[in-house]
Design a protein around this motif. Structure first.
Motif, PDB file in Angstrom:
ATOM      1  N   ASP A   1       0.833  -1.194   0.000  1.00  0.00           N
ATOM      2  CA  ASP A   1       0.000   0.000   0.000  1.00  0.00           C
ATOM      3  C   ASP A   1       0.877   1.258   0.000  1.00  0.00           C
ATOM      4  O   ASP A   1       0.585   2.223  -0.722  1.00  0.00           O
ATOM      5  CB  ASP A   1      -0.947  -0.011   1.205  1.00  0.00           C
ATOM      6  N   GLY A   2       1.954   1.256   0.766  1.00  0.00           N
ATOM      7  CA  GLY A   2       2.901   2.381   0.756  1.00  0.00           C
ATOM      8  C   GLY A   2       3.556   2.566  -0.596  1.00  0.00           C
ATOM      9  O   GLY A   2       3.755   3.696  -1.062  1.00  0.00           O
ATOM     10  N   TYR A   3       3.893   1.469  -1.246  1.00  0.00           N
ATOM     11  CA  TYR A   3       4.474   1.510  -2.588  1.00  0.00           C
ATOM     12  C   TYR A   3       3.514   2.175  -3.573  1.00  0.00           C
ATOM     13  O   TYR A   3       3.892   3.060  -4.340  1.00  0.00           O
ATOM     14  CB  TYR A   3       4.807   0.086  -3.035  1.00  0.00           C
ATOM     15  N   ARG A   4       2.270   1.772  -3.521  1.00  0.00           N
ATOM     16  CA  ARG A   4       1.270   2.338  -4.425  1.00  0.00           C
ATOM     17  C   ARG A   4       1.079   3.828  -4.154  1.00  0.00           C
ATOM     18  O   ARG A   4       0.937   4.621  -5.088  1.00  0.00           O
ATOM     19  CB  ARG A   4      -0.060   1.594  -4.287  1.00  0.00           C
ATOM     20  N   GLN A   5       1.087   4.226  -2.891  1.00  0.00           N
ATOM     21  CA  GLN A   5       0.951   5.641  -2.554  1.00  0.00           C
ATOM     22  C   GLN A   5       2.154   6.433  -3.059  1.00  0.00           C
ATOM     23  O   GLN A   5       1.999   7.584  -3.487  1.00  0.00           O
ATOM     24  CB  GLN A   5       0.786   5.811  -1.045  1.00  0.00           C
ATOM     25  N   PHE A   6       3.335   5.831  -3.030  1.00  0.00           N
ATOM     26  CA  PHE A   6       4.526   6.483  -3.573  1.00  0.00           C
ATOM     27  C   PHE A   6       4.289   6.865  -5.040  1.00  0.00           C
ATOM     28  O   PHE A   6       4.755   7.894  -5.518  1.00  0.00           O
ATOM     29  CB  PHE A   6       5.738   5.555  -3.452  1.00  0.00           C
ATOM     30  N   TYR A   7       3.546   6.023  -5.755  1.00  0.00           N
ATOM     31  CA  TYR A   7       3.221   6.284  -7.162  1.00  0.00           C
ATOM     32  C   TYR A   7       1.856   6.955  -7.325  1.00  0.00           C
ATOM     33  O   TYR A   7       1.156   6.745  -8.314  1.00  0.00           O
ATOM     34  CB  TYR A   7       3.315   4.993  -7.979  1.00  0.00           C
ATOM     35  N   GLN A   8       1.482   7.774  -6.323  1.00  0.00           N
ATOM     36  CA  GLN A   8       0.292   8.616  -6.352  1.00  0.00           C
ATOM     37  C   GLN A   8      -1.019   7.844  -6.517  1.00  0.00           C
ATOM     38  O   GLN A   8      -1.988   8.359  -7.093  1.00  0.00           O
ATOM     39  CB  GLN A   8       0.399   9.694  -7.447  1.00  0.00           C
ATOM     40  N   GLN A   9      -1.075   6.625  -6.013  1.00  0.00           N
ATOM     41  CA  GLN A   9      -2.317   5.875  -6.000  1.00  0.00           C
ATOM     42  C   GLN A   9      -2.966   6.042  -4.629  1.00  0.00           C
ATOM     43  O   GLN A   9      -2.262   6.170  -3.620  1.00  0.00           O
ATOM     44  CB  GLN A   9      -2.059   4.392  -6.278  1.00  0.00           C
ATOM     45  N   PRO A  10      -4.285   6.048  -4.563  1.00  0.00           N
ATOM     46  CA  PRO A  10      -4.931   6.189  -3.256  1.00  0.00           C
ATOM     47  C   PRO A  10      -4.694   4.935  -2.400  1.00  0.00           C
ATOM     48  O   PRO A  10      -4.606   3.829  -2.926  1.00  0.00           O
ATOM     49  CB  PRO A  10      -6.419   6.335  -3.611  1.00  0.00           C
ATOM     50  N   SER A  11      -4.614   5.137  -1.106  1.00  0.00           N
ATOM     51  CA  SER A  11      -4.460   4.008  -0.195  1.00  0.00           C
ATOM     52  C   SER A  11      -5.663   3.084  -0.324  1.00  0.00           C
ATOM     53  O   SER A  11      -6.810   3.540  -0.338  1.00  0.00           O
ATOM     54  CB  SER A  11      -4.335   4.517   1.241  1.00  0.00           C
ATOM     55  N   ASP A  12      -5.392   1.795  -0.441  1.00  0.00           N
ATOM     56  CA  ASP A  12      -6.449   0.788  -0.482  1.00  0.00           C
ATOM     57  C   ASP A  12      -5.849  -0.508   0.057  1.00  0.00           C
ATOM     58  O   ASP A  12      -5.398  -1.373  -0.696  1.00  0.00           O
ATOM     59  CB  ASP A  12      -6.978   0.609  -1.894  1.00  0.00           C
ATOM     60  N   VAL A  13      -5.845  -0.602   1.377  1.00  0.00           N
ATOM     61  CA  VAL A  13      -5.207  -1.735   2.047  1.00  0.00           C
ATOM     62  C   VAL A  13      -5.864  -3.051   1.653  1.00  0.00           C
ATOM     63  O   VAL A  13      -5.171  -4.040   1.399  1.00  0.00           O
ATOM     64  CB  VAL A  13      -5.218  -1.527   3.581  1.00  0.00           C
ATOM     65  N   GLN A  14      -7.187  -3.075   1.576  1.00  0.00           N
ATOM     66  CA  GLN A  14      -7.867  -4.330   1.229  1.00  0.00           C
ATOM     67  C   GLN A  14      -7.518  -4.777  -0.192  1.00  0.00           C
ATOM     68  O   GLN A  14      -7.282  -5.960  -0.438  1.00  0.00           O
ATOM     69  CB  GLN A  14      -9.384  -4.205   1.386  1.00  0.00           C
ATOM     70  N   ALA A  15      -7.471  -3.853  -1.130  1.00  0.00           N
ATOM     71  CA  ALA A  15      -7.111  -4.213  -2.508  1.00  0.00           C
ATOM     72  C   ALA A  15      -5.672  -4.709  -2.565  1.00  0.00           C
ATOM     73  O   ALA A  15      -5.368  -5.674  -3.294  1.00  0.00           O
ATOM     74  CB  ALA A  15      -7.308  -3.021  -3.434  1.00  0.00           C
ATOM     75  N   ALA A  16      -4.766  -4.077  -1.806  1.00  0.00           N
ATOM     76  CA  ALA A  16      -3.370  -4.531  -1.767  1.00  0.00           C
ATOM     77  C   ALA A  16      -3.294  -5.946  -1.203  1.00  0.00           C
ATOM     78  O   ALA A  16      -2.575  -6.799  -1.725  1.00  0.00           O
ATOM     79  CB  ALA A  16      -2.527  -3.569  -0.933  1.00  0.00           C
TER      80      ALA A  16
END
Length: 149
Positions: free
Chosen positions: A20-35
């Motif tokens: 989830d942190g990786y995805r946020q680094f690339y400007q994606q919204p946090s989505d723990v369940q999807a991760a």
């Protein structure tokens, strides 16, 4: 001292937070369940190889994910290093380098001819790491993307 090992399903909770942190680094919204669902799928389908870095306290600090593929031109296998992430409070401590070196060693052990990766143009920190490990910027091919959904 950082160690690197293969991720297991037992790592799912911490690995989910890292992804989830990786995805946020690339400007994606946090989505723990999807991760979490994405990682469960990777473990279930065994379609990627995930390595994790662990610090001296036994805490997961980062991960690298590799996806197998083949090259028709090269008539060999190559893996795409699609993801490399180290938690912000563990950067500059050798975890990224250790993960990259472990990924290279794993590829050698499996007879993989080439590792490939892409990174954002402005991710200069990652570029310095890659180049310090002998990775070469591809100047022979352009990369293209097509969103189909």
């Amino acid at each position: 001292m950082t160690t690197v090992r293969t991720a297991t399903i037992d790592d799912l909770d911490v690995l989910t937070e890292l992804l989830d942190g990786y995805r946020q680094f690339y400007q994606q919204p946090s989505d723990v369940q999807a991760a979490r669902d994405f990682l469960r799928q990777r473990f279930g389908q065994a379609d990627s190889r995930i390595l994790v870095s662990v610090n001296t306290e036994g805490t997961l600090t980062g991960f690298v994910q590799l996806y197998p593929g083949v090259s028709t031109v090269g008539l060999n296998s190559r893996w795409t290093l699609n993801d490399l992430f180290v938690s912000p409070d563990n950067r500059e401590k050798g975890a990224g380098r250790a993960l990259m070196e472990a990924a290279t060693q794993l590829a050698r052990e499996h007879g993989v001819a080439r590792l490939v990766l892409m990174t954002q143009v402005d991710n200069e920190c990652a570029q310095r790491l890659y180049e310090s490990l002998g990775w070469q910027r591809n100047t022979a091919f352009y990369g293209y993307l097509l969103d189909v959904n």
